[in-house]
Design a protein around this motif. Structure first.
Motif, PDB file in Angstrom:
ATOM      1  N   GLN B  25       0.821  -1.209   0.000  1.00 17.15           N
ATOM      2  CA  GLN B  25       0.000   0.000   0.000  1.00 17.15           C
ATOM      3  C   GLN B  25       0.856   1.261   0.000  1.00 17.15           C
ATOM      4  N   LEU B  26       1.930   1.264   0.803  1.00 17.98           N
ATOM      5  CA  LEU B  26       2.766   2.466   0.907  1.00 17.98           C
ATOM      6  C   LEU B  26       3.958   2.425  -0.043  1.00 17.98           C
ATOM      7  N   GLY B  27       4.160   1.296  -0.704  1.00 22.11           N
ATOM      8  CA  GLY B  27       5.237   1.208  -1.687  1.00 22.11           C
ATOM      9  C   GLY B  27       6.616   1.333  -1.076  1.00 22.11           C
ATOM     10  N   ALA B  28       6.766   0.872   0.160  1.00 21.19           N
ATOM     11  CA  ALA B  28       8.043   1.025   0.863  1.00 21.19           C
ATOM     12  C   ALA B  28       8.937  -0.196   0.636  1.00 21.19           C
ATOM     13  N   GLN B  29      10.221   0.002   0.933  1.00 17.90           N
ATOM     14  CA  GLN B  29      11.199  -1.083   0.892  1.00 17.90           C
ATOM     15  C   GLN B  29      11.110  -1.848   2.208  1.00 17.90           C
ATOM     16  N   ALA B  30      10.479  -3.009   2.199  1.00 14.50           N
ATOM     17  CA  ALA B  30      10.323  -3.817   3.410  1.00 14.50           C
ATOM     18  C   ALA B  30      11.207  -5.048   3.302  1.00 14.50           C
ATOM     19  N   GLY B  31      12.030  -5.269   4.314  1.00 12.49           N
ATOM     20  CA  GLY B  31      12.909  -6.431   4.326  1.00 12.49           C
ATOM     21  C   GLY B  31      12.168  -7.690   4.749  1.00 12.49           C
ATOM     22  N   PRO B  32      12.895  -8.801   4.885  1.00 15.29           N
ATOM     23  CA  PRO B  32      12.278 -10.058   5.291  1.00 15.29           C
ATOM     24  C   PRO B  32      11.986 -10.086   6.796  1.00 15.29           C
ATOM     25  N   VAL B  33      11.145 -11.012   7.206  1.00 12.81           N
ATOM     26  CA  VAL B  33      10.903 -11.228   8.639  1.00 12.81           C
ATOM     27  C   VAL B  33      12.150 -11.849   9.253  1.00 12.81           C
ATOM     28  N   GLN B  34      12.630 -11.229  10.329  1.00  6.35           N
ATOM     29  CA  GLN B  34      13.790 -11.761  11.043  1.00  6.35           C
ATOM     30  C   GLN B  34      13.365 -12.097  12.473  1.00  6.35           C
ATOM     31  N   ALA B  35      13.576 -13.339  12.873  1.00  2.96           N
ATOM     32  CA  ALA B  35      13.285 -13.759  14.249  1.00  2.96           C
ATOM     33  C   ALA B  35      14.505 -13.465  15.115  1.00  2.96           C
ATOM     34  N   LEU B  36      14.283 -12.766  16.218  1.00  2.00           N
ATOM     35  CA  LEU B  36      15.352 -12.451  17.169  1.00  2.00           C
ATOM     36  C   LEU B  36      14.940 -13.003  18.532  1.00  2.00           C
ATOM     37  N   PRO B  37      15.010 -14.347  18.679  1.00  2.00           N
ATOM     38  CA  PRO B  37      14.480 -14.945  19.912  1.00  2.00           C
ATOM     39  C   PRO B  37      15.168 -14.435  21.171  1.00  2.00           C
ATOM     40  N   GLU B  38      16.441 -14.060  21.079  1.00  3.84           N
ATOM     41  CA  GLU B  38      17.137 -13.565  22.276  1.00  3.84           C
ATOM     42  C   GLU B  38      16.619 -12.188  22.703  1.00  3.84           C
ATOM     43  N   HIS B  39      15.894 -11.517  21.803  1.00  5.65           N
ATOM     44  CA  HIS B  39      15.287 -10.225  22.149  1.00  5.65           C
ATOM     45  C   HIS B  39      13.766 -10.312  22.271  1.00  5.65           C
ATOM     46  N   GLY B  40      13.220 -11.505  22.045  1.00  5.03           N
ATOM     47  CA  GLY B  40      11.785 -11.690  22.234  1.00  5.03           C
ATOM     48  C   GLY B  40      10.919 -11.020  21.192  1.00  5.03           C
ATOM     49  N   VAL B  41      11.477 -10.776  20.016  1.00  2.00           N
ATOM     50  CA  VAL B  41      10.704 -10.139  18.944  1.00  2.00           C
ATOM     51  C   VAL B  41      11.071 -10.742  17.589  1.00  2.00           C
ATOM     52  N   SER B  42      10.122 -10.637  16.672  1.00  2.00           N
ATOM     53  CA  SER B  42      10.422 -10.766  15.249  1.00  2.00           C
ATOM     54  C   SER B  42      10.313  -9.368  14.659  1.00  2.00           C
ATOM     55  N   VAL B  43      11.121  -9.093  13.642  1.00  2.00           N
ATOM     56  CA  VAL B  43      11.233  -7.722  13.152  1.00  2.00           C
ATOM     57  C   VAL B  43      11.274  -7.698  11.627  1.00  2.00           C
ATOM     58  N   VAL B  44      10.673  -6.659  11.067  1.00  2.00           N
ATOM     59  CA  VAL B  44      10.832  -6.329   9.645  1.00  2.00           C
ATOM     60  C   VAL B  44      11.310  -4.884   9.585  1.00  2.00           C
ATOM     61  N   PHE B  45      12.385  -4.650   8.844  1.00  2.00           N
ATOM     62  CA  PHE B  45      12.903  -3.303   8.682  1.00  2.00           C
ATOM     63  C   PHE B  45      12.325  -2.664   7.424  1.00  2.00           C
ATOM     64  N   ILE B  46      11.830  -1.440   7.597  1.00  2.00           N
ATOM     65  CA  ILE B  46      11.393  -0.622   6.467  1.00  2.00           C
ATOM     66  C   ILE B  46      12.467   0.435   6.250  1.00  2.00           C
ATOM     67  N   ASP B  47      13.106   0.423   5.104  1.00  2.00           N
ATOM     68  CA  ASP B  47      14.175   1.373   4.814  1.00  2.00           C
ATOM     69  C   ASP B  47      13.564   2.615   4.159  1.00  2.00           C
ATOM     70  N   THR B  48      13.651   3.756   4.844  1.00  2.00           N
ATOM     71  CA  THR B  48      13.094   4.990   4.275  1.00  2.00           C
ATOM     72  C   THR B  48      14.175   5.846   3.611  1.00  2.00           C
ATOM     73  N   GLY B  49      15.365   5.297   3.495  1.00  2.00           N
ATOM     74  CA  GLY B  49      16.449   6.059   2.885  1.00  2.00           C
ATOM     75  C   GLY B  49      17.264   6.793   3.934  1.00  2.00           C
ATOM     76  N   ASN B  50      16.607   7.610   4.746  1.00  2.00           N
ATOM     77  CA  ASN B  50      17.340   8.366   5.767  1.00  2.00           C
ATOM     78  C   ASN B  50      17.330   7.714   7.137  1.00  2.00           C
TER      79      ASN B  50
END
Lengths: 139, 139
Positions: B25-50
């Motif tokens: 919908q927003l046309g953003a650069q979204a990375g893959p799902v990354q599981a970080l079990p030692e931090h208790g989260v899964s994360v996706v990074f959206i790169d906005t350039g800055n």
């Protein structure tokens, strides 16, 4: 479609005190208090180099952040703003995909066309889209 | 003291759905799902350039964002992260000024030392400070 994160806006109950904390405790570059009566807020910009934090305090009756501060009297993160090259095109894509706008596009606090997307469509996050001026390259 | 805004973190109830909204919908650069079990989260990074938007979903029991999502089941802005060149120095300045840390400094999701500041000291905003690697210039 979306480009740079233009700013993150934080609603605060006491703008001068908040700006002082960013300047004196966090050592940030905090600008002067700017009253924007036509937008119902006073604002201090924190320049982080790559983007901005906007500290917002209600100004006058019916401020757009008055309700938020009534629910969150200690303040809190209010919205994030992404830059788009063509706001009308962005709104067309978003609405055709089912996203809801909060009102019509209007001229925002930076003098550029903006629109707000319904936070229920984006995981509880109020997103502002701001059309940025095109970069003009000399011939 | 604080430098660049490293990221804004948004807690979401459904990471894949949230990432799809940013991408489709927003046309953003979204990375893959990354599981970080030692931090208790899964994360996706959206790169906005800055800078980056970090979409966070709880992973496992006792996730650090579990309580936030229990209070905000639709999701919401969770914290912002500023870069600092020297975390120990920053903590020293802040604590001597009366600011409270949420626990001790530890290694964060990016493999760098981080600390969280008490949101009641900063207008309801949870602020993470992340020590960035020094820029090394060749001789």
């Amino acid at each position: 479609m979306i480009g740079r994160l233009n700013h993150i806006a934080i609603a605060v109950p006491d703008l001068a005190a908040a700006a002082a904390k960013y300047r004196d405790q966090l050592g940030a570059q905090a600008g002067p208090v700017q009253a924007l009566p036509e937008h119902g807020v006073s604002v201090v910009f924190i320049d982080t180099g790559n983007t901005k934090v906007e500290l917002l305090e209600p100004l006058g009756e019916g401020s757009p952040i008055g309700g938020f501060l009534a629910k969150n009297p200690g303040g809190g993160m209010h919205h994030i703003c992404f830059e788009v090259p063509d706001l009308a095109a962005a709104v067309g894509v978003l609405t055709s995909g089912g996203a809801r706008m909060l009102g019509e596009a209007k001229i925002g606090a930076h003098g550029r066309p903006v629109v707000f997307l319904h936070p229920k469509d984006f995981d509880g996050t109020l997103i502002e889209l701001e059309e940025v001026a095109p970069v003009r390259h000399p011939l």
